[in-house]
Scaffold this active site. Structure first.
Site, mmCIF file in Angstrom:
data_model
loop_
_atom_site.group_PDB
_atom_site.id
_atom_site.type_symbol
_atom_site.label_atom_id
_atom_site.label_comp_id
_atom_site.label_asym_id
_atom_site.label_seq_id
_atom_site.Cartn_x
_atom_site.Cartn_y
_atom_site.Cartn_z
ATOM 1 N N ASN A 108 0.838 -1.199 0.000
ATOM 2 C CA ASN A 108 0.000 0.000 0.000
ATOM 3 C C ASN A 108 0.862 1.233 0.000
ATOM 4 O OD1 ASN A 108 -0.262 0.987 3.271
ATOM 5 N ND2 ASN A 108 0.451 -1.085 2.884
ATOM 6 N N ASP A 109 0.461 2.206 -0.797
ATOM 7 C CA ASP A 109 1.085 3.515 -0.844
ATOM 8 C C ASP A 109 0.263 4.371 -1.794
ATOM 9 O OD1 ASP A 109 3.181 5.690 -0.768
ATOM 10 O OD2 ASP A 109 4.122 4.135 0.430
ATOM 11 N N GLY B 105 7.942 0.943 4.362
ATOM 12 C CA GLY B 105 7.455 -0.260 3.693
ATOM 13 C C GLY B 105 5.953 -0.458 3.874
ATOM 14 N N LYS B 106 5.378 0.273 4.836
ATOM 15 C CA LYS B 106 3.937 0.169 5.133
ATOM 16 C C LYS B 106 3.509 -1.297 5.221
ATOM 17 C CE LYS B 106 2.896 4.776 3.300
ATOM 18 N NZ LYS B 106 4.263 5.205 2.953
ATOM 19 N N ARG B 107 4.342 -2.120 5.847
ATOM 20 C CA ARG B 107 4.074 -3.543 5.944
ATOM 21 C C ARG B 107 2.911 -3.818 6.887
ATOM 22 N NH1 ARG B 107 6.940 -3.287 1.803
ATOM 23 N NH2 ARG B 107 8.754 -4.611 1.503
#
Lengths: 312, 312
Positions: A108-109, B105-107
């Site tokens: 996600n971004d 990284g928005k993991r």
């Protein structure tokens, strides 16, 4: 521009399941690990080579009966760039054996950054005019918390290819309700229903010929009532259903994810298939055979609940 | 077990900013690209080497004045495992120069899978009893859509180290409101406030000595009113603020993210710093010098709005 290729493979094999490739070292037979450690040392490279060999054995054993694999990115990243190389090689190998590959990355971004993820995992990367496939999966799981700015770059690729995405809607874990079950004032719907409806809307741009779009949803097997409700409310959204087996969901639970033709969902099993040889106390050299037996058992279990799968 | 190391570096340099390392090929001077393509061809390896050289030039030029860098994982994954290797090497290089490294990284995932991400990016990976650092960043951005099951594995690592996380709360993009601004029936709060309060709660387990926990929040500079409101409501949550510069946020907008001591936030600039040489029409060999000048300008701009930064 849809998940039609996955749907056709499911119908052809009469098997609505996907084998998760989440290869922890613990799951891998000693003889594979030992030969890799001997060659590369007890290093990230050694471990990554063991993952790849394990995966190849599973893929060889499953590719004629299971339509798809779902490598979980975390289990490769944990072994560094060497592990990520094993992810790349796993994807390439599974595709060479005719399997549909869904990378479970929950990426996600926004904007150009999301374009970069879309290029990385589903599309191609431009290098001075040449287009190179970096990972080359067929589908990617994504997280929609950032809204359309995070999804549109993926739709751009889905529109011009046969790739698809699965957006997290209602996840299988116990704490999924902390946010996902909260009710919204505006509509009385829960956060997960709201997310589900966004999937249905995003999907309008990328509809396939079997009534399902390129925008799927992740909905856990551990919440069968929500599965049923969402199947009714999201008629064009194909479901990826984790939580069968190890997490507690059974065939009667996941039955709700399917439409009257036996389409509409693909059920994942990771540990159940990868660790079948351990559960059966089998000889470790039979790991791939045990995985195949478990995959066939799972197929029959689910087929007994949903019946024939038909594209008509 | 907190973001104290970041906070101390910010105070020492009197600079509450982080340089985003999102190296698109377009941003990289031709002389770097040409030498890499000559050596490795117009391949993923060639491009990845160009990224690394560009990053090293930026790090050399910024490390004495900027406390932290934030490589965005997407821009490395887009160049395949070769790009991910460049991410690893970028992190190692920045750390060797004393910088705090935040991997963007928005993991997100749950349970053992989230443990794998936590090991990959912040902790170590066990290989037959040996502990190896796979990527070794100091902090990681994460997405909290899955609730505590996705955050607890990270807290386990934060508790036993000086690592931290930043959870997406209110993102800087135009469509962030599609989900994040929705009001919840139970409390009248928005989804992003609810997420912010979860951060505050998760942080209680990992408090540092300057009043901020190891659980930070991502809050965009493009929503200054929400920044102000969240600064008041989340007193123990340190903010990572994207959206300054290229996305439209200015010093007066981000001022709201800070407490009375000038602490409480770190402001990111990516394109502004990386592309300073292009914006100034400078000689491409001066890319690192231009980045430094822009970093100093940004520091002064923000310092003029917030004043002295004090640990007391």
């Amino acid at each position: 521009m849809s998940l039609d290729r996955l749907i056709e493979k499911i119908a052809e094999k009469q098997n609505p399941t996907v084998a998760g490739l989440d290869p922890k070292l613990d799951y891998i037979p000693s003889y594979i690990k030992e030969s890799c450690f001997e060659k590369y040392g007890k290093t990230l490279e050694g471990a990554s080579n063991a993952l790849l060999q394990f995966n190849k054995g599973l893929i060889d054993s499953l590719c004629d009966i299971v339509p798809a694999v779902k490598p979980q990115a975390a289990y490769y990243e944990m072994y560094g760039w060497q592990g990520v190389k094993a992810l790349y090689e796993t994807i390439a190998y599974a595709k060479s054996k005719g399997m549909f590959v869904m990378t479970d990355g929950k990426r996600n971004d926004i904007g150009t950054t999301m374009q970069a993820y879309a290029s990385a995992h589903l599309g191609t990367t431009d290098i001075e005019g040449g287009e190179i496939s970096a990972f080359g999966a067929d589908a990617l799981t994504v997280n929609g918390y950032l809204g359309s700015d995070g999804i549109n770059p993926l739709l751009d690729i889905c529109k011009n290819s046969d790739k698809g995405i699965f957006v997290l809607v209602k996840t299988s874990n116990p704490s999924s309700g902390e946010l996902q079950d909260m009710q919204l004032s505006a509509t009385g719907e829960s956060v997960y229903e709201h997310m589900g409806k966004m999937c249905e809307k995003w999907g309008e741009q990328v509809m396939g010929k079997y009534g399902y779009s390129a925008v799927g949803a992740v909905v856990g097997a551990t919440y069968p009532l929500q599965l049923k409700e969402l199947r009714e409310k999201l008629p064009s959204t194909f479901f990826l259903v984790p939580g069968y087996g190890a997490q507690g969901g059974g065939a009667q639970d996941v039955k709700n994810a399917f439409d009257k033709n036996g389409l509409g969902a693909v059920i994942n099993s990771s540990r159940g298939i990868m660790c079948a040889w351990k559960k059966q106390n089998a000889d470790e050299k039979d790991f791939a055979l045990c995985a195949r037996e478990e995959a066939l058992r799972m197929k029959e279990d689910i087929k007994s609940a949903i019946g024939e799968i038909s594209l008509k």
